[in-house]
Motif scaffolding. Structure first.
Motif, PDB file in Angstrom:
ATOM      1  N   SER A 324       0.831  -1.210   0.000  1.00 19.71           N
ATOM      2  CA  SER A 324       0.000   0.000   0.000  1.00 19.71           C
ATOM      3  C   SER A 324       0.862   1.256   0.000  1.00 19.71           C
ATOM      4  N   ARG A 325       1.953   1.208   0.773  1.00 17.80           N
ATOM      5  CA  ARG A 325       2.852   2.360   0.850  1.00 17.80           C
ATOM      6  C   ARG A 325       3.477   2.669  -0.514  1.00 17.80           C
ATOM      7  N   ASP A 326       3.974   1.624  -1.181  1.00 16.80           N
ATOM      8  CA  ASP A 326       4.600   1.827  -2.494  1.00 16.80           C
ATOM      9  C   ASP A 326       3.599   2.375  -3.512  1.00 16.80           C
ATOM     10  N   LEU A 327       2.372   1.845  -3.462  1.00 17.02           N
ATOM     11  CA  LEU A 327       1.346   2.300  -4.397  1.00 17.02           C
ATOM     12  C   LEU A 327       1.042   3.776  -4.181  1.00 17.02           C
ATOM     13  N   LEU A 328       0.870   4.184  -2.913  1.00 10.98           N
ATOM     14  CA  LEU A 328       0.540   5.571  -2.600  1.00 10.98           C
ATOM     15  C   LEU A 328       1.660   6.511  -3.034  1.00 10.98           C
ATOM     16  N   PHE A 329       2.910   6.171  -2.696  1.00  8.72           N
ATOM     17  CA  PHE A 329       4.020   7.064  -3.003  1.00  8.72           C
ATOM     18  C   PHE A 329       4.309   7.106  -4.507  1.00  8.72           C
ATOM     19  N   SER A 330       4.049   5.996  -5.208  1.00 13.10           N
ATOM     20  CA  SER A 330       4.234   5.995  -6.661  1.00 13.10           C
ATOM     21  C   SER A 330       3.228   6.924  -7.332  1.00 13.10           C
ATOM     22  N   VAL A 331       1.974   6.875  -6.870  1.00 15.21           N
ATOM     23  CA  VAL A 331       0.948   7.714  -7.495  1.00 15.21           C
ATOM     24  C   VAL A 331       1.170   9.187  -7.129  1.00 15.21           C
ATOM     25  N   ILE A 332       1.756   9.471  -5.960  1.00 15.91           N
ATOM     26  CA  ILE A 332       2.109  10.852  -5.598  1.00 15.91           C
ATOM     27  C   ILE A 332       3.188  11.379  -6.539  1.00 15.91           C
ATOM     28  N   LYS A 333       4.198  10.541  -6.817  1.00 16.14           N
ATOM     29  CA  LYS A 333       5.328  10.977  -7.630  1.00 16.14           C
ATOM     30  C   LYS A 333       5.009  11.043  -9.117  1.00 16.14           C
ATOM     31  N   ARG A 414      -2.586  16.522   2.193  1.00 12.48           N
ATOM     32  CA  ARG A 414      -1.127  16.398   2.202  1.00 12.48           C
ATOM     33  C   ARG A 414      -0.613  15.719   0.937  1.00 12.48           C
ATOM     34  N   CYS A 415      -1.265  14.638   0.562  1.00  8.31           N
ATOM     35  CA  CYS A 415      -0.830  13.874  -0.611  1.00  8.31           C
ATOM     36  C   CYS A 415      -1.020  14.680  -1.898  1.00  8.31           C
ATOM     37  N   LEU A 416      -2.126  15.440  -1.981  1.00  7.16           N
ATOM     38  CA  LEU A 416      -2.352  16.276  -3.165  1.00  7.16           C
ATOM     39  C   LEU A 416      -1.303  17.381  -3.259  1.00  7.16           C
ATOM     40  N   LEU A 417      -0.911  17.933  -2.118  1.00  9.45           N
ATOM     41  CA  LEU A 417       0.123  18.965  -2.111  1.00  9.45           C
ATOM     42  C   LEU A 417       1.459  18.392  -2.570  1.00  9.45           C
ATOM     43  N   LEU A 418       1.799  17.216  -2.046  1.00 10.26           N
ATOM     44  CA  LEU A 418       3.047  16.569  -2.455  1.00 10.26           C
ATOM     45  C   LEU A 418       3.019  16.229  -3.944  1.00 10.26           C
ATOM     46  N   GLY A 419       1.878  15.705  -4.410  1.00  6.85           N
ATOM     47  CA  GLY A 419       1.749  15.375  -5.830  1.00  6.85           C
ATOM     48  C   GLY A 419       1.926  16.597  -6.709  1.00  6.85           C
ATOM     49  N   ALA A 420       1.393  17.741  -6.266  1.00  4.24           N
ATOM     50  CA  ALA A 420       1.525  18.978  -7.044  1.00  4.24           C
ATOM     51  C   ALA A 420       2.982  19.402  -7.154  1.00  4.24           C
ATOM     52  N   TYR A 421       3.754  19.222  -6.066  1.00  4.20           N
ATOM     53  CA  TYR A 421       5.181  19.559  -6.105  1.00  4.20           C
ATOM     54  C   TYR A 421       5.921  18.702  -7.132  1.00  4.20           C
ATOM     55  N   PHE A 422       5.640  17.390  -7.120  1.00  4.13           N
ATOM     56  CA  PHE A 422       6.319  16.501  -8.066  1.00  4.13           C
ATOM     57  C   PHE A 422       5.940  16.824  -9.510  1.00  4.13           C
ATOM     58  N   THR A 423       4.654  17.107  -9.748  1.00  5.81           N
ATOM     59  CA  THR A 423       4.209  17.458 -11.097  1.00  5.81           C
ATOM     60  C   THR A 423       4.906  18.727 -11.576  1.00  5.81           C
ATOM     61  N   LYS A 424       4.959  19.712 -10.701  1.00  6.70           N
ATOM     62  CA  LYS A 424       5.591  20.985 -11.054  1.00  6.70           C
ATOM     63  C   LYS A 424       7.083  20.793 -11.295  1.00  6.70           C
ATOM     64  N   GLU A 425       7.715  19.975 -10.460  1.00  3.69           N
ATOM     65  CA  GLU A 425       9.151  19.746 -10.584  1.00  3.69           C
ATOM     66  C   GLU A 425       9.487  19.055 -11.906  1.00  3.69           C
ATOM     67  N   ARG A 426       8.674  18.015 -12.262  1.00  4.91           N
ATOM     68  CA  ARG A 426       8.925  17.305 -13.519  1.00  4.91           C
ATOM     69  C   ARG A 426       8.763  18.237 -14.708  1.00  4.91           C
ATOM     70  N   SER A 427       7.663  18.986 -14.705  1.00  3.53           N
ATOM     71  CA  SER A 427       7.368  19.874 -15.823  1.00  3.53           C
ATOM     72  C   SER A 427       8.413  20.972 -15.951  1.00  3.53           C
ATOM     73  N   SER A 428       8.793  21.562 -14.804  1.00  6.53           N
ATOM     74  CA  SER A 428       9.758  22.664 -14.817  1.00  6.53           C
ATOM     75  C   SER A 428      11.126  22.195 -15.291  1.00  6.53           C
ATOM     76  N   LYS A 429      11.549  21.029 -14.817  1.00  4.53           N
ATOM     77  CA  LYS A 429      12.875  20.521 -15.179  1.00  4.53           C
ATOM     78  C   LYS A 429      12.962  20.251 -16.676  1.00  4.53           C
ATOM     79  N   ASN A 430      11.949  19.550 -17.221  1.00  5.39           N
ATOM     80  CA  ASN A 430      11.972  19.228 -18.648  1.00  5.39           C
ATOM     81  C   ASN A 430      11.871  20.482 -19.501  1.00  5.39           C
TER      82      ASN A 430
END
Length: 536
Positions: A324-333, A414-430
């Motif tokens: 469950s932990r891996d699934l949650l963190f994968s979908v956040i990232k 919390r999870c939506l906030l973390l997910g937003a950071y990862f989405t922004k980071e991926r998009s910004s880096k590329n």
């Protein structure tokens, strides 16, 4: 398997004659492209693979020798066969320095070409056999042994080892704790780092390295153990000949925890599972070590918590399991808000179906909170520089939530906030990478030597990865983008200046005015001179 062939000849009759008159499938090949010049072949190879290129020597824009050289430099695994006229024989010898497999004199007949294809086919097959050679695999195995060993130990504590393979894998991986009568797991996490007065205070990354070094140094050869990193933290598999060794091991772990806090200001949380009579039971010891860590707030800093010393009720304690932990963190990232909400909904439904007591439910919630906290610490570099919005006071929160409804509401936010950071980071880096590349191309497009490899080297990526990323972010291949920039400038100069066509070609990166006209007409359907006349 069928190997892929490209044919290149500026004479259409010769090109399609070769394609039609040979039993390609019978020789183990398939034709995936036909071109009239070498540059079109190189453009094709930028996005697709080929095992062999059969090319004429004399072609416009890029002849067969130059094509062989470019393939040798950029795609050394691709084989080349040269077709030449009798007068080109001496000229063709130059191709040998580029590892050309064979050359065939015109006119080409099916027998000669068949023999050449058979030769290339046998070479390709031999290369495959060599890659599978046992000595080669042994060398690769030894080079990758640390990774293999780490992977094996993780599979062992996860219960993903079959009995018939255990003895062989223990031997192959060199597990020191294998020769024992009892086994147990110790799980170590960096709980916190005391503030350092020095400017170069310890951070989480260096703390992990320090802890591993301290473990290896203090345990040394005094006991049988194997240390490895699991997703829950630093993990140690201990092997013991008799039960009396447990006390000595716990004493050494306490010593490591004490020294870590005193010397480096690193407070460790150490959970130790129960002794097991078989390595196939070690998964249970690993889970007990995780469970022991849940009691860390009830103990002093850096105190080792052993499950043997904790009395638990008869109710089975359900914790936030690894799947469950891996699934949650994968979908956040890697997922989006919809995916995150879906996973959280399934988690909540599963929890409500457990019919747990309040204490058991609280233990599960604490385990979730602990996992999210560790996850945030692991990726804190994404938001530490962006203000306090990305961090939270976990202990204060645990004292405030009133029920599971409030907890899941916090968890979703919390999870939506973390997910937003990862989405922004991926998009910004590329986006930043591609913007740098585009500016470089716009600056250097007049240089006839500019290439995918040169641009990839400039921004620090491999050509293959840069090619895929560029296509994904811009919707165009590198060659198409470069060509568009060059031709847009050519259009401007044709419309606004009196420059000669050959001068415009040179100023847009084309040394060959004939090739410039070929590319221009291929793009716009008319020649440069027709464009100038039409515009006027």
């Amino acid at each position: 398997m069928k190997y892929k062939v490209i044919l290149a000849d500026d004479e259409e009759e010769a090109l399609f004659g070769i394609q039609r008159n040979l039993d390609w499938e019978g020789y183990g090949f398939e034709v995936v492209g036909t071109f009239g010049n070498g540059r079109d072949v190189m453009e094709f190879l930028e996005t697709q693979e080929a095992d062999i290129v059969i090319t004429d020597i004399r072609m416009p824009f890029m002849d067969g020798i130059e094509l062989a050289k470019n393939i040798y430099d950029s795609y050394p695994q691709t084989k080349v066969i040269i077709i030449s006229g009798y007068g080109d024989f001496q000229y063709a010898k130059e191709a040998m320095s580029y590892r050309v497999m064979d050359y065939i004199l015109k006119p080409v007949n099916a027998r000669e070409m068949g023999e050449a294809l058979q030769k290339v086919y046998e070479t390709l097959e031999q290369e495959i056999r060599e890659r599978q050679n046992i000595e080669f695999l042994k060398k690769q195995y030894l080079e990758n042994l640390p990774v293999i060993r780490e992977n094996f130990l993780n599979r062992l504590v996860e219960g993903d080892i079959k009995k018939r393979n255990l003895h062989e894998e223990l031997k192959n991986c060199g597990i020191r704790a294998a020769e024992a009568s009892f086994w147990m797991i110790a799980l170590i996490q960096v709980d916190k780092i005391d503030q350092q007065p020095k400017e170069d205070g310890m951070d989480m990354q260096y703390a992990s390295v320090y802890v591993r070094s301290l473990i290896l140094d203090r345990l040394g050869e005094r006991c049988r153990y194997d240390v490895f990193y699991s997703r829950m933290g630093e993990c140690i598999l201990f092997g013991m000949k008799d039960a009396q060794e447990v006390g000595k091991i716990l004493s050494r772990l306490n010593s490591i925890a004490g020294e870590s806090k005193k010397a480096a200001g690193i407070c460790l949380a150490m959970g130790v599972g129960k002794r097991k009579m078989s390595l196939f039971e070690i998964k249970a010891s690993f889970e007990e070590a995780q469970e022991a860590l849940m009691y860390r707030k009830m103990t002093k800093d850096s105190e080792v918590i052993c499950m043997e010393d904790i009395e638990i009720s008869n109710e089975e304690l359900v914790l936030f399991d690894e799947t469950s932990r891996d699934l949650l963190f994968s979908v956040i990232k890697f997922g989006d808000a919809k995916d995150i909400r879906s996973v959280l909904f399934d988690m909540r439904t599963k929890l409500e179906g457990q019919n747990m007591s309040m204490n058991a439910c609280q233990a599960w919630l604490i385990s979730v909170w602990n996992a999210i906290l560790l996850f945030e610490k692991q990726y804190s570099h994404l938001w530490d520089a962006k203000g306090s919005e990305g961090t939270f006071d976990g202990l204060k929160f645990l004292g405030q939530y009133e029920n599971t409804e409030a907890f899941f509401q916090w968890m979703e936010e919390r999870c939506l906030l973390l997910g937003a950071y990862f989405t922004k980071e991926r998009s910004s880096k590329n986006q930043n990478i591609i913007e740098v590349a585009q500016k470089y191309i716009e600056k250097e497009f007049k240089n006839p030597e500019i290439s995918l490899e040169m641009t990839a080297e400039y921004i620090g990526l491999t050509p293959a990865y840069f090619s895929r990323l560029f296509k994904k972010e811009t919707g165009e291949t590198f060659i198409k983008y470069l060509t568009r920039i060059r031709l847009e400038e050519a259009i401007r100069m044709l419309d606004e200046t009196e420059e000669k066509i050959y001068a415009i070609a040179e100023k847009t990166g084309y040394l060959d005015v004939g090739y410039f006209s070929h590319v221009f007409k291929k793009k716009y359907g008319i020649s440069p001179i027709q464009r100038r006349r039409q515009n006027r």
